[in-house]
Design a protein around this motif. Structure first.
Motif, mmCIF file in Angstrom:
data_model
loop_
_atom_site.group_PDB
_atom_site.id
_atom_site.type_symbol
_atom_site.label_atom_id
_atom_site.label_comp_id
_atom_site.label_asym_id
_atom_site.label_seq_id
_atom_site.Cartn_x
_atom_site.Cartn_y
_atom_site.Cartn_z
ATOM 1 N N THR A 46 37.929 15.598 39.659
ATOM 2 C CA THR A 46 36.736 15.038 40.306
ATOM 3 C C THR A 46 36.224 15.891 41.458
ATOM 4 N N MET A 47 36.971 16.921 41.868
ATOM 5 C CA MET A 47 36.525 17.777 42.970
ATOM 6 C C MET A 47 37.047 19.190 42.754
ATOM 7 N N LEU A 48 36.150 20.178 42.871
ATOM 8 C CA LEU A 48 36.517 21.589 42.784
ATOM 9 C C LEU A 48 36.127 22.260 44.092
ATOM 10 N N ILE A 49 37.102 22.844 44.780
ATOM 11 C CA ILE A 49 36.845 23.557 46.032
ATOM 12 C C ILE A 49 36.680 25.039 45.718
ATOM 13 N N VAL A 50 35.477 25.568 45.993
ATOM 14 C CA VAL A 50 35.133 26.962 45.702
ATOM 15 C C VAL A 50 35.231 27.740 47.012
ATOM 16 N N ALA A 51 36.377 28.391 47.244
ATOM 17 C CA ALA A 51 36.633 29.038 48.538
ATOM 18 C C ALA A 51 35.791 30.281 48.738
ATOM 19 N N ALA A 52 35.222 30.841 47.690
ATOM 20 C CA ALA A 52 34.416 32.060 47.835
ATOM 21 C C ALA A 52 33.057 31.783 48.452
ATOM 22 N N HIS A 53 32.636 30.527 48.516
ATOM 23 C CA HIS A 53 31.337 30.156 49.089
ATOM 24 C C HIS A 53 31.570 29.266 50.299
ATOM 25 N N GLN A 54 30.913 29.597 51.406
ATOM 26 C CA GLN A 54 31.045 28.761 52.599
ATOM 27 C C GLN A 54 30.422 27.390 52.369
ATOM 28 N N TYR A 55 29.255 27.368 51.730
ATOM 29 C CA TYR A 55 28.576 26.119 51.428
ATOM 30 C C TYR A 55 28.112 26.162 49.974
ATOM 31 N N ILE A 56 28.072 25.014 49.342
ATOM 32 C CA ILE A 56 27.557 24.899 47.985
ATOM 33 C C ILE A 56 26.161 24.288 48.095
ATOM 34 N N GLY A 57 25.146 25.132 47.955
ATOM 35 C CA GLY A 57 23.772 24.669 48.067
ATOM 36 C C GLY A 57 23.114 24.524 46.709
ATOM 37 N N VAL A 58 21.814 24.259 46.761
ATOM 38 C CA VAL A 58 21.070 24.075 45.513
ATOM 39 C C VAL A 58 20.963 25.387 44.739
ATOM 40 N N ASP A 59 21.141 26.511 45.433
ATOM 41 C CA ASP A 59 21.026 27.804 44.770
ATOM 42 C C ASP A 59 22.362 28.299 44.211
ATOM 43 N N TYR A 60 23.388 27.456 44.258
ATOM 44 C CA TYR A 60 24.701 27.870 43.772
ATOM 45 C C TYR A 60 24.654 28.147 42.271
ATOM 46 N N ASP A 61 25.188 29.290 41.871
ATOM 47 C CA ASP A 61 25.179 29.706 40.469
ATOM 48 C C ASP A 61 26.624 29.879 40.000
ATOM 49 N N HIS A 62 27.068 28.984 39.116
ATOM 50 C CA HIS A 62 28.454 29.038 38.649
ATOM 51 C C HIS A 62 28.666 30.114 37.597
ATOM 52 N N SER A 63 27.570 30.659 37.037
ATOM 53 C CA SER A 63 27.728 31.616 35.944
ATOM 54 C C SER A 63 28.420 32.895 36.385
ATOM 55 N N ASN A 64 28.330 33.218 37.694
ATOM 56 C CA ASN A 64 28.995 34.409 38.215
ATOM 57 C C ASN A 64 30.339 34.082 38.861
ATOM 58 N N GLY A 65 30.800 32.857 38.707
ATOM 59 C CA GLY A 65 32.021 32.423 39.372
ATOM 60 C C GLY A 65 33.251 32.626 38.508
ATOM 61 N N THR A 66 34.330 31.970 38.916
ATOM 62 C CA THR A 66 35.604 32.085 38.223
ATOM 63 C C THR A 66 35.614 31.209 36.969
ATOM 64 N N GLY A 67 36.704 31.328 36.190
ATOM 65 C CA GLY A 67 36.828 30.502 35.007
ATOM 66 C C GLY A 67 36.880 29.022 35.328
ATOM 67 N N LYS A 68 37.511 28.677 36.473
ATOM 68 C CA LYS A 68 37.566 27.265 36.873
ATOM 69 C C LYS A 68 36.167 26.735 37.186
ATOM 70 N N GLU A 69 35.343 27.561 37.845
ATOM 71 C CA GLU A 69 33.978 27.132 38.164
ATOM 72 C C GLU A 69 33.174 26.901 36.881
ATOM 73 N N LYS A 70 33.294 27.828 35.932
ATOM 74 C CA LYS A 70 32.537 27.683 34.690
ATOM 75 C C LYS A 70 32.995 26.460 33.895
ATOM 76 N N LYS A 71 34.309 26.232 33.847
ATOM 77 C CA LYS A 71 34.822 25.080 33.098
ATOM 78 C C LYS A 71 34.391 23.776 33.757
ATOM 79 N N ALA A 72 34.452 23.725 35.113
ATOM 80 C CA ALA A 72 34.011 22.516 35.825
ATOM 81 C C ALA A 72 32.528 22.273 35.599
ATOM 82 N N ALA A 73 31.731 23.346 35.578
ATOM 83 C CA ALA A 73 30.297 23.196 35.332
ATOM 84 C C ALA A 73 30.029 22.660 33.926
ATOM 85 N N GLU A 74 30.831 23.099 32.948
ATOM 86 C CA GLU A 74 30.673 22.587 31.588
ATOM 87 C C GLU A 74 30.984 21.091 31.528
ATOM 88 N N TYR A 75 32.081 20.685 32.172
ATOM 89 C CA TYR A 75 32.423 19.262 32.202
ATOM 90 C C TYR A 75 31.340 18.445 32.903
#
Length: 486
Positions: free
Chosen positions: A264-293
């Protein structure tokens, strides 16, 4: 700083300060120019935030010390700032410490004013520090101290830019890398830097799902991590991976190693803040999988490093337990006192002795209120805007108070200074007039004694408005430091 004579490292170190959480609210720019391995020039200036002068948050003012009044007096627009940046930089690449923040400020401020955003080449000294500097964390002051660089005023844009440039030059000199491309080239082969060696030499405690700690059910139910299944990707500054997992469990969250359908929560340490411009396509495998879910309808919250640190260090009182009830002693029926039989009466029938008192039952376990029903006496502190929705479902009291109307700060400051100025003028006029009358000789009834009496009694009366203004101003400053709206 001593650099190699063969060094051809040239770049523009840049740093931004913002007025609030909106990364378009740039309020200061700092630049340091490096040519052939030497800092040749540096400068900074204030910027009128594209989001407006009224949006300065007190917490950010406390961090960098920049006030709306200073920006209004000497700040320039972001369009003018872009012209200065490009005339200063020329065709040199940009360098910053944690470029994900500075690049976003640069882009979002330009988009806010409708300016074109030219594509620039960016390099990150945070990447260099993680690769070449062994330190407890890789924040700018920590890395500067680890490299024995001069002290500087953190969160002053020019000082931060100069320190970022010095970090790049120190690592360039230490590693004998003489161009920007060599300096930021990825390590190849079996190269291991000190920080990597330290990480691999420390075995991870939680490497299997069965090793993970379970969530603390006695944690405060209003904590933003309580009840969540939490996964982290990357490293949060100040916490190792194992420390992070233990802390999440202590606060009532269930740590996980990988993203699953229970997450229910993914902490993305590479970004200080997760804004509306956040793009998971350039992130890690965990980010992409969480975005798919999440796209499939699963409820997953993405949290940046800054908010994660606030969650981990938030001060939440422990849940209040009801005191254990002492067992009541078993009630025993006391038989009436035996008496001798009286002639003519029926023989005495002995009273049945009471049964053995039952053994005391064990002390009942304290009950914990469910998450949906907190104790009315608890006071749950406000943590941050990202979890206000969660906290809003838990009322602080049955009858919340109506927010009191408060005057704007500028009105209170104006009233305070007006009272001070008026009182000072009145006191000055009285002193001048009374002294002139005393020494003129036109009024013989005004003696030195009466003049002193006038000073003792009249001056304090004239000073009362000034004292009131001083009190209001002190109170205004005090609340401004605390970040309250008085």
């Amino acid at each position: 700083m001593t650099t190699s004579s063969a060094s051809r490292v040239s770049f523009i170190a840049i740093d931004f300060e913002t007025a609030n959480r909106d990364q378009a609210s740039v309020c200061q720019v700092g630049i340091a120019k490096v040519v052939d391995g030497e800092i040749v020039e540096s400068t900074s200036w204030l910027v009128k935030p594209p989001t407006g002068l009224s949006d300065f948050e007190p917490r950010f003012i406390d961090i960098h010390g920049i006030t709306p009044a200073e920006v209004k007096r000497s700040g320039i627009s972001w369009q003018e700032s872009l012209q200065r940046i490009f005339s200063f930089a020329g065709d040199l690449p940009f360098v910053a410490h944690n470029t994900s923040f500075d690049k976003t400020v640069y882009r979002r401020a330009s988009e806010r004013v409708g300016a074109a955003v030219p594509a620039m080449e960016w390099f990150d000294t945070l990447v260099l520090a993680r690769r070449h500097v062994a330190a407890p964390n890789h924040k700018l002051p920590t890395v500067a101290k680890a490299l024995s660089l001069p002290d500087f005023s953190h969160h002053q844009a020019e000082a931060d830019a100069i320190t970022s440039a010095r970090i790049a030059l120190a690592i360039s000199h230490r590693q004998q890398l003489h161009t920007v491309q060599e300096l930021w080239a990825r390590p190849v082969g079996n190269i291991r830097t000190p920080s990597r060696q330290r990480r691999r030499s420390t075995p991870q405690r939680f490497s299997r799902v069965g090793d993970l700690p379970t969530a603390n059910t006695e944690a405060h139910p209003s904590h933003p991590l309580f009840g969540h299944h939490v996964v982290i990707t990357g490293d949060v500054d100040g916490f190792s991976r194992d420390e992070f997992i233990i802390k999440v469990a202590e606060l009532g969250g269930q740590p996980q190693l990988n993203v699953t359908k229970a997450t229910t929560m993914l902490i993305v340490a590479a970004h200080q803040y997760i804004g509306v411009d956040y793009d998971h396509s350039n992130g890690t495998g965990k980010e992409k999988k969480a975005a798919e879910y999440k796209a499939a309808g699963q409820r997953i919250e993405f949290v940046g490093a800054k908010m994660a640190l606030e969650y981990l260090t938030a001060s939440i009182p422990a849940i209040k337990q009801r005191p254990a009830q002492r067992p009541r002693p078993a009630q025993v029926e006391i038989p009436p006192k035996e008496t001798a039989p009286v002639a003519g009466n029926l023989p005495f029938k002995p009273v049945k002795q009471p049964s053995k008192p039952p053994e005391s039952s064990p002390i009942p376990a304290p009950t914990i209120r469910p998450r949906s029903a907190p104790l009315p006496s608890e006071t749950i502190p406000k943590l941050g805007p990202s979890h206000q929705d969660a906290a809003s479902t838990t009322p602080r009291s049955q009858h919340p108070r109506k927010p009191a109307y408060r005057l704007p700060r500028i009105v209170i400051a104006g009233i305070s200074w007006t009272l001070l100025v008026v009182a000072a003028i009145c006191v000055a006029l009285f002193l001048i007039a009374s002294t002139a009358v005393l020494f003129s000789g036109d009024y013989p009834e005004v003696t030195f004694f009466s003049w002193v009496i006038g000073l003792v009694f009249i001056v304090p009366l004239l000073s009362l408005p000034g004292l009131l203004g001083y009190f209001l101003l002190r109170r205004h400053k005090k609340h401004q430091r605390r970040g309250l709206n008085v």
